[in-house]
Motif scaffolding. Sequence first.
Motif, PDB file in Angstrom:
ATOM      1  N   THR A  21       0.788  -1.259   0.003  1.00  0.00           N
ATOM      2  CA  THR A  21       0.025   0.046   0.123  1.00  0.00           C
ATOM      3  C   THR A  21       0.911   1.296  -0.117  1.00  0.00           C
ATOM      4  N   LEU A  22       1.812   1.319   0.732  1.00  0.00           N
ATOM      5  CA  LEU A  22       2.731   2.483   0.956  1.00  0.00           C
ATOM      6  C   LEU A  22       3.699   2.752  -0.388  1.00  0.00           C
ATOM      7  N   GLU A  23       4.093   1.540  -1.137  1.00  0.00           N
ATOM      8  CA  GLU A  23       4.940   1.674  -2.175  1.00  0.00           C
ATOM      9  C   GLU A  23       3.675   2.124  -3.455  1.00  0.00           C
ATOM     10  N   ILE A  24       2.549   1.863  -3.364  1.00  0.00           N
ATOM     11  CA  ILE A  24       1.734   2.165  -4.415  1.00  0.00           C
ATOM     12  C   ILE A  24       1.499   3.879  -4.166  1.00  0.00           C
ATOM     13  N   GLY A  53      11.247   1.641 -18.492  1.00  0.00           N
ATOM     14  CA  GLY A  53      11.133   2.472 -17.318  1.00  0.00           C
ATOM     15  C   GLY A  53      10.885   1.740 -15.985  1.00  0.00           C
ATOM     16  N   LEU A  54       9.907   1.172 -16.013  1.00  0.00           N
ATOM     17  CA  LEU A  54       9.354   0.470 -14.706  1.00  0.00           C
ATOM     18  C   LEU A  54      10.227  -0.779 -14.574  1.00  0.00           C
ATOM     19  N   ALA A  55      10.623  -1.515 -15.607  1.00  0.00           N
ATOM     20  CA  ALA A  55      11.584  -2.678 -15.214  1.00  0.00           C
ATOM     21  C   ALA A  55      12.868  -2.076 -14.678  1.00  0.00           C
ATOM     22  N   LEU A  56      13.304  -1.081 -15.192  1.00  0.00           N
ATOM     23  CA  LEU A  56      14.433  -0.453 -14.739  1.00  0.00           C
ATOM     24  C   LEU A  56      14.273   0.159 -13.274  1.00  0.00           C
ATOM     25  N   ALA A  57      13.072   0.333 -12.952  1.00  0.00           N
ATOM     26  CA  ALA A  57      12.832   0.833 -11.518  1.00  0.00           C
ATOM     27  C   ALA A  57      12.794  -0.368 -10.402  1.00  0.00           C
ATOM     28  N   LEU A  58      12.224  -1.525 -11.226  1.00  0.00           N
ATOM     29  CA  LEU A  58      12.320  -2.882 -10.417  1.00  0.00           C
ATOM     30  C   LEU A  58      13.871  -3.136 -10.249  1.00  0.00           C
ATOM     31  N   GLY A 187       4.625  -4.720 -10.648  1.00  0.00           N
ATOM     32  CA  GLY A 187       3.632  -5.394 -11.407  1.00  0.00           C
ATOM     33  C   GLY A 187       2.502  -4.508 -11.595  1.00  0.00           C
ATOM     34  N   LEU A 188       1.815  -4.074 -10.374  1.00  0.00           N
ATOM     35  CA  LEU A 188       0.535  -3.452 -10.624  1.00  0.00           C
ATOM     36  C   LEU A 188       0.517  -2.117 -11.469  1.00  0.00           C
TER      37      LEU A 188
END
Length: 266
Positions: A21-24, A53-58, A187-188
């Motif tokens: 929840t916090l990460e979202i 961009g999101l893959a690099l963030a992960l 993922g979300l």
Amino acid sequence: MDILALLADPAAWAALVTLVTLEIVLGIDNLVFIAILSNKLPEHQQDKARRLGLALALIMRIGLLTLIGWIVTLQTPLFDLGISGAPGPYGEPTFETAFSGRDLILLAGGLFLLWKATKEIHHAIDTENDSGELLEKDKGVAQIAFGAAIAQIIALDLVFSIDSILTAVGMTDEVPIMIAAVVITVGLMMVAANPLSRFIERNPTLVMLALAFLVMIGLVLIADGFGVHIPKGYVYAAMGFSAAVETLNIVSRNRRARARAAANPE
């Protein structure tokens, strides 16, 4: 604690849900930035930029979690300018000048967000004609290079990643739980990235609102870097209220448009 023990521990599941929840919540700013930036790319590159961009963030967040001991040391002051603001109502200084590595990263990220959002607002205001269409001579300026977009996404990913990890450290000391929360959250975000980008692109007024949000987040990061901690709940409540009002405006405009179309069929 091993993985099986964590899976059998209700407290671990509660920590996971809380962290997701916090990460979202913390990831909303990042997602909005990626959506705005990717929409500046040619259409065939937009989806690739968002996913990359999101893959690099992960990858970046998981990598930083493996260095969590070093991340925690970023809160240790590096230098102190030796001045402070006037005392607050309880005698505390209104701002701090003892800067840690985290403070410097937040300051740099906040200044970058202010620069980027202000530049985009200036471009949106100055490159449209009276009918709301982009002037022909500026259409090339409206787009950016793919590499530049990814570089800017990585820069903001770093700032938001360190901030979220330091927040997570205060909630649990189990790295597997943090990694699971990051994987679920990203993922979300990957699922939500394309619909959000299309929604923003279809409703130009939302772009200005989103850019205003980024200006506010930039100011919050800068304030946090100076030791002025603005409760995130106030920030996101203001963002939610503004988004709700703009959603009502969009619904109202769409209904008026449908009514005009029904009254004046071609």
